[in-house]
Write an enzyme that holds these catalytic residues in place. Sequence first.
Site, short mmCIF file in Angstrom:
data_model
loop_
_atom_site.label_atom_id
_atom_site.label_comp_id
_atom_site.label_asym_id
_atom_site.label_seq_id
_atom_site.Cartn_x
_atom_site.Cartn_y
_atom_site.Cartn_z
CD GLU A 11 -2.97 -1.03 2.16
OE1 GLU A 11 -4.31 -1.32 1.67
OE2 GLU A 11 -2.82 -0.74 3.50
CB CYS A 41 3.15 7.45 3.48
SG CYS A 41 3.51 5.97 4.74
CB CYS A 84 7.05 -5.68 8.17
SG CYS A 84 8.40 -4.77 9.44
CB CYS A 108 5.91 -3.78 16.14
SG CYS A 108 7.64 -3.51 15.83
CB CYS A 118 2.67 -2.39 13.40
SG CYS A 118 2.97 -2.32 11.50
N GLY A 176 6.72 -2.24 5.93
CA GLY A 176 8.14 -2.62 5.82
C GLY A 176 9.00 -1.78 6.77
CD GLU A 177 13.08 -0.99 9.86
OE1 GLU A 177 12.15 -0.69 10.55
OE2 GLU A 177 14.36 -0.37 9.81
CB SER A 202 9.91 5.70 9.61
OG SER A 202 9.51 5.37 11.05
CB SER A 260 9.47 2.90 15.56
OG SER A 260 8.92 3.67 14.28
CG HIS A 272 6.51 2.67 19.47
ND1 HIS A 272 5.77 4.01 18.99
CD2 HIS A 272 7.09 2.12 18.33
CE1 HIS A 272 5.75 3.83 17.79
NE2 HIS A 272 6.53 2.84 17.25
CB CYS A 320 0.85 5.37 11.69
SG CYS A 320 1.45 6.99 11.49
N1 SAH Z 1 9.33 0.06 10.24
C1 SAH Z 1 9.32 1.28 10.21
C2 SAH Z 1 8.40 2.08 9.34
C3 SAH Z 1 7.00 1.84 9.20
S1 SAH Z 1 5.76 2.31 10.55
C4 SAH Z 1 9.37 1.84 11.89
O1 SAH Z 1 9.06 0.94 12.39
O2 SAH Z 1 9.44 2.82 11.88
C5 SAH Z 1 5.64 3.94 10.46
C6 SAH Z 1 5.03 4.09 11.86
O3 SAH Z 1 4.10 3.79 12.47
C7 SAH Z 1 6.28 3.78 13.03
O4 SAH Z 1 6.71 4.63 13.80
C8 SAH Z 1 5.47 2.49 13.76
O5 SAH Z 1 5.81 2.09 14.92
C9 SAH Z 1 4.10 3.21 13.87
N2 SAH Z 1 2.86 2.28 14.16
C10 SAH Z 1 2.73 1.28 13.81
N3 SAH Z 1 1.75 0.44 14.09
C11 SAH Z 1 0.94 1.69 14.78
C12 SAH Z 1 -0.59 1.79 15.19
N4 SAH Z 1 -1.04 0.77 15.21
N5 SAH Z 1 -0.84 3.00 15.53
C13 SAH Z 1 0.06 4.21 15.43
N6 SAH Z 1 1.41 4.14 14.94
C14 SAH Z 1 1.62 2.96 14.69
#
Ligand code: SAH
Length: 360
Positions: free
Chosen positions: A100, A113, A120, A124, A127, A167-168, A197, A220, A222, A339
Amino acid sequence: MSPRSTVVGPYDLDRDGLADWLAAGSERRGNAPSYRVDQLWDGLYVQGGPPENWSNLPKALRQRFAEELPPALTEVRRSTGDGGDTVKWLWALHDGATIETVLMVYDDRATVCVSSQAGCAMACGFCATGQDGFTRHLSVGEIVEQVMVARHVSPRRVSNVVFMGMGEPLANYGPTVATLRRLRDDVGLSARHLTVSTVGMVPAIRRLASEELPVGLAISVHAATDALRDELVPINRRHNLESLVDAAIDWREQTGRRVSFEWALIDGVNDTPEQLDALIELADQARAHVNFIPLNPTPGWPTKGTPPAGVRFARERLARAGITVTVRDTRGDDIDAACGQLASRTRGESAVALAAPHRR
Ligand code: SAH
């Protein structure tokens, strides 16, 4: 790009690749005029859109290009939200994998984006992409084409690209860096407006810092203790918070740019005074900017995002401690484009059935 690089679409070719393609089609091999490469490059990167519209090329050549180098992305579905200001595409790739892309239009500019992988592997739990697992890396062309298609339909100038889709990006390091260079050198975007990111792949952050590409880096985070971060962001078991903050400090010293810490506020989990105070300490050490976003709902994660009062509490606590903090808006949540909500699954529908043979 070496000839062995993956070529799945027109944006996978560099100038040499285009010259080879031209030569292969000309009657006297190796004899394609070099200005043709410039014209094709102009069609791809300056004019954009489908080759049939590239005004400066002979029709036969445009036709051969369209036939032999069709787009890497086939549109499966396009959704619009936020009154038309957010557009999300679900694309099928040549092998049936799906990704996407999200376009966010603002008053004076637009941001794309992009996804860097189909799925991925970082797992996490909060996500949606992480919940689905890993399918494969994307090629340079598959990432660049996402930007070019979005740019073609955007009513505002696309000035920013964020690697915050599926993805990462730093796990797909080579194509990610090659894409950043392509976006800067050929699409004409400022490196400062490109943001990678990452979940916190420490060695790759260090390597990226040495590329002389002054892009933005979002981490990220968190969670501000290893115990909690081990659970929320499993890569932390390999690269802990201390090593991550060290890398962020070095990034700042090497590139002159501050990093931002991404923090999805999860109700009762990482919005507590203890977590916030530990975050203050880390952000202070790294002199990082903190970007809060209330957790968006995903199918496989029961905990909710922090309610508005808790978001205010968190923001004020950090601001009082002298940390620069912003709260990201939940763009696209009406179409599951916010996100963490991007997923290759099409929520009950079969992507293959949806991938009707109409190309963009
Ligand atoms: N893999 C990379 C980029 C993709 S995610 C990374 O982890 O940074 C982009 C952002 O969305 C990251 O900060 C991720 O942690 C956040 N994210 C993932 N799931 C989410 C959710 N359910 N609500 C809000 N942010 C989320």
